[in-house]
Design a protein around this motif. Sequence first.
Motif, PDB file in Angstrom:
ATOM      1  N   LEU A   3      32.501 -26.542  -3.652  1.00  0.00           N
ATOM      2  CA  LEU A   3      32.916 -25.669  -2.360  1.00  0.00           C
ATOM      3  C   LEU A   3      32.234 -24.400  -2.458  1.00  0.00           C
ATOM      4  CD1 LEU A   3      36.692 -26.527  -2.868  1.00  0.00           C
ATOM      5  CD2 LEU A   3      35.141 -27.234  -1.168  1.00  0.00           C
ATOM      6  N   HIS A   4      31.865 -23.762  -3.677  1.00  0.00           N
ATOM      7  CA  HIS A   4      31.398 -22.450  -3.874  1.00  0.00           C
ATOM      8  C   HIS A   4      30.023 -22.546  -3.224  1.00  0.00           C
ATOM      9  CE1 HIS A   4      29.941 -23.864  -7.498  1.00  0.00           C
ATOM     10  NE2 HIS A   4      28.974 -23.078  -7.504  1.00  0.00           N
ATOM     11  N   ILE A   5      29.290 -23.649  -3.224  1.00  0.00           N
ATOM     12  CA  ILE A   5      28.092 -23.771  -2.766  1.00  0.00           C
ATOM     13  C   ILE A   5      28.180 -24.020  -1.247  1.00  0.00           C
ATOM     14  CG2 ILE A   5      26.011 -25.312  -2.388  1.00  0.00           C
ATOM     15  CD1 ILE A   5      25.977 -23.816  -4.914  1.00  0.00           C
ATOM     16  N   LEU A  10      27.374 -21.795   4.299  1.00  0.00           N
ATOM     17  CA  LEU A  10      27.975 -21.213   5.521  1.00  0.00           C
ATOM     18  C   LEU A  10      27.691 -19.739   5.830  1.00  0.00           C
ATOM     19  CD1 LEU A  10      31.271 -23.148   5.654  1.00  0.00           C
ATOM     20  CD2 LEU A  10      29.418 -23.721   6.805  1.00  0.00           C
ATOM     21  N   CYS A  11      27.662 -19.009   4.757  1.00  0.00           N
ATOM     22  CA  CYS A  11      27.308 -17.700   4.986  1.00  0.00           C
ATOM     23  C   CYS A  11      25.999 -17.176   5.423  1.00  0.00           C
ATOM     24  CB  CYS A  11      27.712 -16.933   3.796  1.00  0.00           C
ATOM     25  SG  CYS A  11      29.537 -16.712   2.978  1.00  0.00           S
ATOM     26  N   VAL A  12      25.035 -18.176   4.857  1.00  0.00           N
ATOM     27  CA  VAL A  12      23.489 -17.976   5.217  1.00  0.00           C
ATOM     28  C   VAL A  12      23.330 -18.701   6.576  1.00  0.00           C
ATOM     29  CG1 VAL A  12      21.212 -18.818   4.758  1.00  0.00           C
ATOM     30  CG2 VAL A  12      22.826 -18.150   2.698  1.00  0.00           C
ATOM     31  N   ALA A  13      24.350 -19.547   6.947  1.00  0.00           N
ATOM     32  CA  ALA A  13      23.948 -20.343   8.350  1.00  0.00           C
ATOM     33  C   ALA A  13      24.533 -19.341   9.284  1.00  0.00           C
ATOM     34  CB  ALA A  13      24.786 -21.425   8.238  1.00  0.00           C
ATOM     35  N   ALA A 178      14.222 -26.775  -8.877  1.00  0.00           N
ATOM     36  CA  ALA A 178      14.271 -26.031 -10.214  1.00  0.00           C
ATOM     37  C   ALA A 178      15.162 -26.663 -11.344  1.00  0.00           C
ATOM     38  CB  ALA A 178      14.636 -24.689  -9.798  1.00  0.00           C
ATOM     39  N   ASP A 179      15.209 -26.336 -12.332  1.00  0.00           N
ATOM     40  CA  ASP A 179      16.166 -26.569 -13.411  1.00  0.00           C
ATOM     41  C   ASP A 179      17.419 -26.593 -13.022  1.00  0.00           C
ATOM     42  OD1 ASP A 179      17.968 -26.956 -15.602  1.00  0.00           O
ATOM     43  OD2 ASP A 179      16.324 -26.390 -16.966  1.00  0.00           O
ATOM     44  N   PRO A 180      18.185 -27.692 -12.958  1.00  0.00           N
ATOM     45  CA  PRO A 180      19.840 -27.872 -12.275  1.00  0.00           C
ATOM     46  C   PRO A 180      20.691 -26.470 -13.119  1.00  0.00           C
ATOM     47  CG  PRO A 180      19.032 -29.851 -12.759  1.00  0.00           C
ATOM     48  CD  PRO A 180      17.871 -29.061 -13.240  1.00  0.00           C
ATOM     49  N   SER A 181      20.128 -26.063 -14.199  1.00  0.00           N
ATOM     50  CA  SER A 181      21.084 -25.021 -15.005  1.00  0.00           C
ATOM     51  C   SER A 181      20.793 -23.586 -14.584  1.00  0.00           C
ATOM     52  CB  SER A 181      20.931 -25.333 -16.290  1.00  0.00           C
ATOM     53  OG  SER A 181      19.695 -25.073 -16.840  1.00  0.00           O
ATOM     54  N   SER A 182      19.458 -23.438 -13.801  1.00  0.00           N
ATOM     55  CA  SER A 182      18.922 -21.907 -13.492  1.00  0.00           C
ATOM     56  C   SER A 182      19.622 -21.212 -12.153  1.00  0.00           C
ATOM     57  CB  SER A 182      17.626 -22.171 -13.241  1.00  0.00           C
ATOM     58  OG  SER A 182      17.173 -22.938 -12.159  1.00  0.00           O
ATOM     59  N   TRP A 183      19.451 -20.263 -12.341  1.00  0.00           N
ATOM     60  CA  TRP A 183      19.856 -19.571 -10.807  1.00  0.00           C
ATOM     61  C   TRP A 183      18.901 -19.936  -9.803  1.00  0.00           C
ATOM     62  CZ3 TRP A 183      24.424 -17.154  -9.766  1.00  0.00           C
ATOM     63  CH2 TRP A 183      24.959 -16.664 -10.776  1.00  0.00           C
ATOM     64  N   CYS A 184      17.787 -20.219 -10.008  1.00  0.00           N
ATOM     65  CA  CYS A 184      16.677 -20.553  -9.039  1.00  0.00           C
ATOM     66  C   CYS A 184      17.234 -21.893  -8.210  1.00  0.00           C
ATOM     67  CB  CYS A 184      15.493 -20.700  -9.675  1.00  0.00           C
ATOM     68  SG  CYS A 184      14.341 -20.991  -8.358  1.00  0.00           S
ATOM     69  N   TYR A 185      17.744 -22.848  -8.994  1.00  0.00           N
ATOM     70  CA  TYR A 185      18.357 -23.933  -8.350  1.00  0.00           C
ATOM     71  C   TYR A 185      19.407 -23.822  -7.636  1.00  0.00           C
ATOM     72  CZ  TYR A 185      20.376 -28.638  -7.974  1.00  0.00           C
ATOM     73  OH  TYR A 185      20.735 -29.679  -7.228  1.00  0.00           O
ATOM     74  N   PHE A 186      20.385 -22.755  -8.255  1.00  0.00           N
ATOM     75  CA  PHE A 186      21.707 -22.378  -7.459  1.00  0.00           C
ATOM     76  C   PHE A 186      21.226 -22.004  -6.024  1.00  0.00           C
ATOM     77  CE2 PHE A 186      24.454 -18.925  -6.128  1.00  0.00           C
ATOM     78  CZ  PHE A 186      25.929 -19.449  -6.204  1.00  0.00           C
ATOM     79  N   PHE A 187      20.166 -20.873  -5.981  1.00  0.00           N
ATOM     80  CA  PHE A 187      20.084 -20.208  -4.659  1.00  0.00           C
ATOM     81  C   PHE A 187      19.039 -21.389  -3.771  1.00  0.00           C
ATOM     82  CE2 PHE A 187      20.237 -16.175  -7.017  1.00  0.00           C
ATOM     83  CZ  PHE A 187      21.224 -15.696  -6.301  1.00  0.00           C
ATOM     84  N   GLN A 188      18.251 -22.234  -4.512  1.00  0.00           N
ATOM     85  CA  GLN A 188      17.570 -23.454  -3.697  1.00  0.00           C
ATOM     86  C   GLN A 188      18.758 -24.131  -2.790  1.00  0.00           C
ATOM     87  OE1 GLN A 188      15.587 -25.531  -6.326  1.00  0.00           O
ATOM     88  NE2 GLN A 188      13.484 -24.543  -6.115  1.00  0.00           N
ATOM     89  N   ARG A 189      19.820 -24.579  -3.281  1.00  0.00           N
ATOM     90  CA  ARG A 189      21.015 -25.296  -2.896  1.00  0.00           C
ATOM     91  C   ARG A 189      21.340 -24.419  -1.577  1.00  0.00           C
ATOM     92  NH1 ARG A 189      24.941 -27.657  -6.844  1.00  0.00           N
ATOM     93  NH2 ARG A 189      25.589 -28.777  -5.083  1.00  0.00           N
ATOM     94  N   ILE A 190      21.623 -23.333  -1.937  1.00  0.00           N
ATOM     95  CA  ILE A 190      22.281 -22.327  -0.896  1.00  0.00           C
ATOM     96  C   ILE A 190      21.640 -22.293   0.512  1.00  0.00           C
ATOM     97  CG2 ILE A 190      22.973 -20.062  -0.257  1.00  0.00           C
ATOM     98  CD1 ILE A 190      24.014 -19.752  -3.282  1.00  0.00           C
TER      99      ILE A 190
END
Length: 244
Positions: A3-5, A10-13, A178-190
Motif C-alpha cells: 500500500l505504501h508503494i 499515486l503521488c508521483v502520478a 536493482a537489488d530488491p532490498s535497496s532504496w534504488c529498487y524502492f524508488f524504481q517501483r514508485i
Amino acid sequence: MDLHILFFQLCVALIALPIHILAFLGLWDPIAKKGLPYLLARMTKTLNKYMKEHKKDLFNHLKDFRGPSGEIQILELGCGTGANFQFYPAGCKVTCVDPNPNFKKFLSKSLAESEHIQFQEFVVAPGENMAQIKSGSMDVVICTLVLCSVRNIDEILAEAHRVLRPGGAYFFLEHVKADPSSWCYFFQRILDPTWKHIGDGCLLTKETWKNLEKSKFSDLKCRHIVAPFKWSPVKTQIIGYAMK
C-alpha cells in the motif's frame, strides 16, 4: 502491491497528471517521440562523461570481432543521437537502426565529430523486425540503454542473433532492476508507472540479464555494475557481450 508503494506511485502520478491525461487520450506518444531526441542530445555529453571508462573498456573488445576482410561491420540498434560513435575503432562501418525517425537529423553532429568511422545508412525499423538487414551480414550488433523501452526483449535478441555472422558478437549496456532490498529498487517501483511515459516506454525494473541467459547467444560475458549517478533509478546496470 504494498500500500505504501501504491500511495507514492499515486503521488508521483498526481505531480505528472498532465502527462498521464495526454497518454490516456493517446496524445502523449507523438510528443514523447519528437521530444526524446532533444532530451538525449542534451544528456549525451553528461552520460558519456560518467560512463566513459566503462564504455572504453567494453568497446575495446570490438577489434576482436573483425570480419574476414579485416573490417568491422557494426549494426547499432537504437542508435539514438550517436552517443557511442566516439568509442568505435577507426575504419569500422556503422549501420544505424532506430524505430524513431526523429533521431536521424541528430546523428549529423555525432558523425561530424566521428570522422574515424564509416557511416553506412540509417534504417527506420523496430528491433523486433529488421527485415531490411540481411542475415549473417554483421560482425557486431551494439545495443545500449534500449531494451528497457522495448515491448519484447526476446524478439530483439533473436533478430540481433539472426543478422550476426557466426562468431560475431552482441554488445550491451542496459539499466536493470536493482537489488530488491535497496532504496534504488524502492524508488524504481514508485517511479515506474510515470517513468514509462517520460522515457518513451522505458521500464526501470526489467531483469534483462535473464533474457540474455536464455537467448541463443553463447559465451555470455555479463557484469552487474553501479553507474556513478547519484540518486538515479537507472544506476544499476549490466554490461558485456555475447557471441553467436
